[in-house]
Design an enzyme around this catalytic site. Structure first.
Site, PDB file in Angstrom:
ATOM      1  NE  ARG A 121      52.294  49.966  14.591  1.00 27.24           N
ATOM      2  CZ  ARG A 121      52.442  51.184  15.090  1.00 27.24           C
ATOM      3  NH1 ARG A 121      51.403  51.993  15.167  1.00 27.24           N
ATOM      4  NH2 ARG A 121      53.614  51.610  15.498  1.00 27.24           N
TER       5      ARG A 121
ATOM      6  CB  VAL B  11      64.829  45.674  18.493  1.00 29.92           C
ATOM      7  CG1 VAL B  11      63.878  44.739  17.762  1.00 29.92           C
ATOM      8  CG2 VAL B  11      64.456  47.139  18.283  1.00 29.92           C
TER       9      VAL B  11
ATOM     10  CG  ASN C   9      60.188  47.568   9.552  1.00 29.20           C
ATOM     11  OD1 ASN C   9      60.209  48.473   8.736  1.00 29.20           O
ATOM     12  ND2 ASN C   9      59.143  47.346  10.349  1.00 29.20           N
TER      13      ASN C   9
ATOM     14  CB  SER D 216      64.031  57.282   6.808  1.00 29.81           C
ATOM     15  OG  SER D 216      63.299  58.409   6.358  1.00 29.81           O
TER      16      SER D 216
ATOM     17  CE1 TYR E  99      62.355  57.437  12.170  1.00 33.64           C
ATOM     18  CE2 TYR E  99      62.714  59.074  10.455  1.00 33.64           C
ATOM     19  CZ  TYR E  99      62.287  57.822  10.841  1.00 33.64           C
ATOM     20  OH  TYR E  99      61.790  56.956   9.900  1.00 33.64           O
TER      21      TYR E  99
ATOM     22  CB  ALA F 230      71.069  61.463  14.488  1.00 30.52           C
TER      23      ALA F 230
ATOM     24  CE  LYS G 271      64.398  54.821  10.725  1.00 25.55           C
ATOM     25  NZ  LYS G 271      64.179  53.355  10.617  1.00 25.55           N
TER      26      LYS G 271
END
Length: 246
Positions: free
Chosen positions: A17, A66, A92, A142, A155, A157, A159
């Site tokens: 996606r 993953v 990704n 990000s 999220y 933290a 990234k």
């Protein structure tokens, strides 16, 4: 544009996606053999397999989580058996949820961090005996890793941790000819995916960028092609912002 990647082999996580799908298809267009993974069956997975068949692509789509060490090993074994050593690894796969810290269960913190940061660790560690020498690792992170975002501490933290991992491993793996770089993505308009902020939210984010628009998945994919190619042969430990100047 020809990035000179024909005949290479790439592994792309979260490849069905949005950004991951665009990266997968861009690599195929460059003549790269691609092993992509996804966590669960979906319409996107089915249509991607159909695209592989329509293009007669040297590509496989493998179910794998993953964050699971066993799944990662199986994915990399399948990839190596199908197409040989991995020249390009694109991390990704990622998840997000929106919760204030006071309402965030420990299980949700762990789910996001273990998928985003832990999954990147698992994939790189698991691939060390499968990577070609030289090779390129591209970690997708990000812009919020630098700027922050409320109600998504887990999220952000995770990234930000990917940036630290990138900078550490570029030094650790450089002597082996393994380059490790990261892309910090801005707000990308994933056509066909509903934005939690709605169309008004998209317009607001577009106004926050220097270019006055959202990014396209293909624009992230183009940056991945650059970092994967010999055009970036002396680039490692870099954190490339692809965010429209947000």
């Amino acid at each position: 544009m020809d990035f000179g990647l024909k005949g290479k082999h790439a592994v792309v996580t979260g490849g069905t996606r949005g950004i991951g799908r665009a990266i997968t298809l861009a690599l195929i267009e460059q003549g790269v053999s691609v092993t992509a993974c996804h966590r669960q069956e979906s319409d996107e997975a089915a249509t991607l397999r159909a695209e592989f068949a329509a293009r007669d692509a040297a590509a496989r789509l493998v179910p794998a989580d993953v964050a699971d060490e066993g799944d990662v090993r199986r994915l990399l074994d399948v990839a190596h058996e199908a197409f040989g050593p991995v020249d390009v690894l694109v991390n990704n796969a990622g998840v997000i949820s929106h919760l204030p810290l006071a309402e965030m269960p420990t299980a949700e913190w762990r789910r996001v961090v273990e998928t985003n940061l832990g999954g990147t660790y698992q994939m790189i560690r698991g691939s060390l005996d499968r990577l070609a020498r030289p090779s390129s690792i591209v970690n997708i992170t990000s812009a919020v890793a630098k700027h922050g975002m409320p109600n998504a501490a887990h999220y952000v933290a995770s990234k930000a941790g990917i940036i630290g991992l990138t900078r550490a491993l570029c030094k650790e793996l450089g002597a082996e000819g393994i380059r490790v770089n990261a892309l910090t993505c801005g707000i990308v308009d994933n056509t066909g995916q509903k934005s939690p902020q709605g169309e008004a939210g998209k317009r607001r984010y577009a106004q926050m960028t220097a270019l006055g628009r959202l990014g396209e998945p293909a624009e992230i994919a183009a940056a991945v092609l650059f970092l994967a190619s010999d055009a970036a042969a002396y680039v490692t430990g870099a954190v490339l912002d692809v965010d429209g100047g947000i």
